[in-house]
Design an enzyme around this catalytic site. Structure first.
Site, PDB file in Angstrom:
ATOM      1  N   GLU A 204      46.346  37.625  39.415  1.00 15.83           N
ATOM      2  CA  GLU A 204      45.631  37.536  38.268  1.00 15.83           C
ATOM      3  C   GLU A 204      46.465  36.678  37.040  1.00 15.83           C
ATOM      4  OE1 GLU A 204      43.758  41.083  37.099  1.00 15.83           O
ATOM      5  OE2 GLU A 204      42.560  41.177  38.915  1.00 15.83           O
ATOM      6  N   LYS A 336      31.171  43.894  37.488  1.00 16.76           N
ATOM      7  CA  LYS A 336      31.575  42.763  38.551  1.00 16.76           C
ATOM      8  C   LYS A 336      30.416  42.550  39.370  1.00 16.76           C
ATOM      9  CE  LYS A 336      36.433  44.710  38.693  1.00 16.76           C
ATOM     10  NZ  LYS A 336      37.203  45.422  39.748  1.00 16.76           N
TER      11      LYS A 336
END
Length: 426
Positions: A204, A336
């Site tokens: 990330e 999500k």
């Protein structure tokens, strides 16, 4: 002219070099919407199922089956439907799949089409996605949770906890918040370099140094905040994603890097000690997804002090979220898209959370693409918070850049959520 006249999917590559599904939905007006789905590394056990090929290609991670379902069954079922009724489109795909977790056609197949349909609708209406989904009231830019130190399943190091984040709540705009984050990111690189630690980045975009303890990650971030000229607990707060399910074994929370093991009550006390010592504003997955008794303890002890976010706990699922709300578990949900598999169901989860007084944090996954749908979604739903990684890697930065564009387009109407995104800051 909003009828669906064509749907096409293809296999593309995500930020980890793994295949994912991209879909295009074309309407009778001639406009086309395109979207690509993300993929997670640490996944909740109750997430919708991502369909992989399990053959020799890409180490079994190919998505030709999912692509085939889009170009076959799903396309045939949706041709001629009104794209403007996204709930009906999503409902038809869910019905077609026929399983409770979208395992037959694949959540990655359904989501690619759902997202692409939303984009096609926005294009057909001649407006950006955030305006199409959120209407005129969609003017709030979210506080970013910037994951600048990676551990756990997101990095190859000895840090147990998955994410150590900074939250620039003291900024006055999203553009300024991104600047805060970038300046701390660069300061942290210098701090780590001076210590002789690795400045390689994880999935990330955050650094993934080998540190002697989880607490050491907090200490280096605080040093970087100070060196960048900001005040921790004022300009910038801290956030954690423990991803506790990853180190919950036989009823114990095992921090291998520190040689420590806790029962649920002990781990709650461990986290409470951090909250008392450091300017921590949000903790995600502080307890394991199946340890609801532990979650209850955590919520009772820290729910009034910090935001407690359920990710693996709730998996963007309204049935599970409702159970959590009824039992007073956590006070926030991580959103999500690919955990549930359609845009409509995602919007329903956000609505349920907000109605119950829970916050909703829009989130990326560790495997991302250049798709920026979640940036628009965060503004459309007035979520006030977004998780989309660090200040490096184009798959992460693309979302920040989209938020900067949205803020510019909104002009004087734009509002940065800032401190107002967190009840704990009053």
């Amino acid at each position: 002219m909003s009828e669906i006249v064509d749907i096409h999917a293809r296999e593309i590559i995500d930020s980890r070099g793994n295949p994912t599904v991209e879909a295009e939905v074309t309407l009778a007006s001639g406009v086309m919407g395109r979207a690509a789905v993300p993929s997670g590394a640490s996944t909740g056990a109750r997430e919708a199922i991502e369909l992989r090929d399990d053959d020799v290609r890409y180490g079994g991670k190919g998505v030709r089956k999912a692509v085939g379902h889009v170009n076959g069954e799903i396309r045939e079922a949706l041709l001629g439907m009104k794209a403007t009724d996204l709930a009906a489109v999503d409902g038809r795909m869910i019905e077609l799949d026929g399983t409770p977790n979208k395992s037959r056609l694949g959540a990655n197949a359904l989501l690619a089409v759902s997202m692409a349909t939303a984009h096609a609708n926005a294009a057909d209406a001649g407006m950006p996605l955030y305006r199409h989904l959120g209407g005129e009231e969609a003017v709030t830019l979210p506080v970013p949770m910037m994951n600048i130190v990676n551990g756990g399943a997101h990095a190859d190091n000895s840090v147990d906890m998955q994410e150590f984040m900074i939250l620039p709540v003291g900024a006055s705009s999203i553009a300024e918040a991104v600047r805060y984050g970038a300046e701390v990111f660069h300061a942290l690189k210098k701090v780590l370099h001076k210590r002789g630690s690795s400045t390689a980045v994880g999935d990330e975009g955050g650094f993934a140094p080998d540190l002697p303890s989880n607490e050491a990650a907090i200490e280096v971030i605080l040093e970087a905040i100070d060196k960048a000229g900001f005040k921790a607990g004022q300009d910038i707060w801290l956030g954690l994603d423990c991803a506790s399910s990853e180190f919950h074994k036989d009823g114990k929370y095992v921090l291998a890097s520190e040689g420590k093991s806790f029962d649920a009550a002990g781990f709650v006390d461990y986290l409470a000690g951090w909250v008392n010592q450091y300017p921590i504003l949000t903790i995600e997955d502080g307890m394991a997804e199946d340890d609801w008794a532990g979650w209850k303890l955590l919520t009772e002890k820290l729910g009034g002090k910090v935001q407690l976010v359920g990710d693996d706990l709730f998996v963007t699922n309204t049935e599970i979220l409702k159970e959590g709300i009824d039992k007073h578990i956590a006070n926030s949900i991580l959103i999500k898209l690919n955990q549930i598999g359609t845009v409509s169901e995602t919007l329903a989860a956000i609505h349920m959370a907000h109605k119950a007084g829970y916050t909703a944090v829009i989130s990326h996954r560790s495997g991302e693409t250049e798709d920026v749908t979640i940036a628009d979604l965060s503004v459309a739903t007035q979520a006030g918070q977004i998780k989309t990684g660090s200040l490096s890697r184009s798959d992460r930065v693309a979302k920040y850049n989209q938020l900067i564009r949205i803020e510019e387009a909104l002009g004087s109407a734009a509002r940065y959520a800032g401190r107002g995104a967190f009840k704990q800051l009053g």
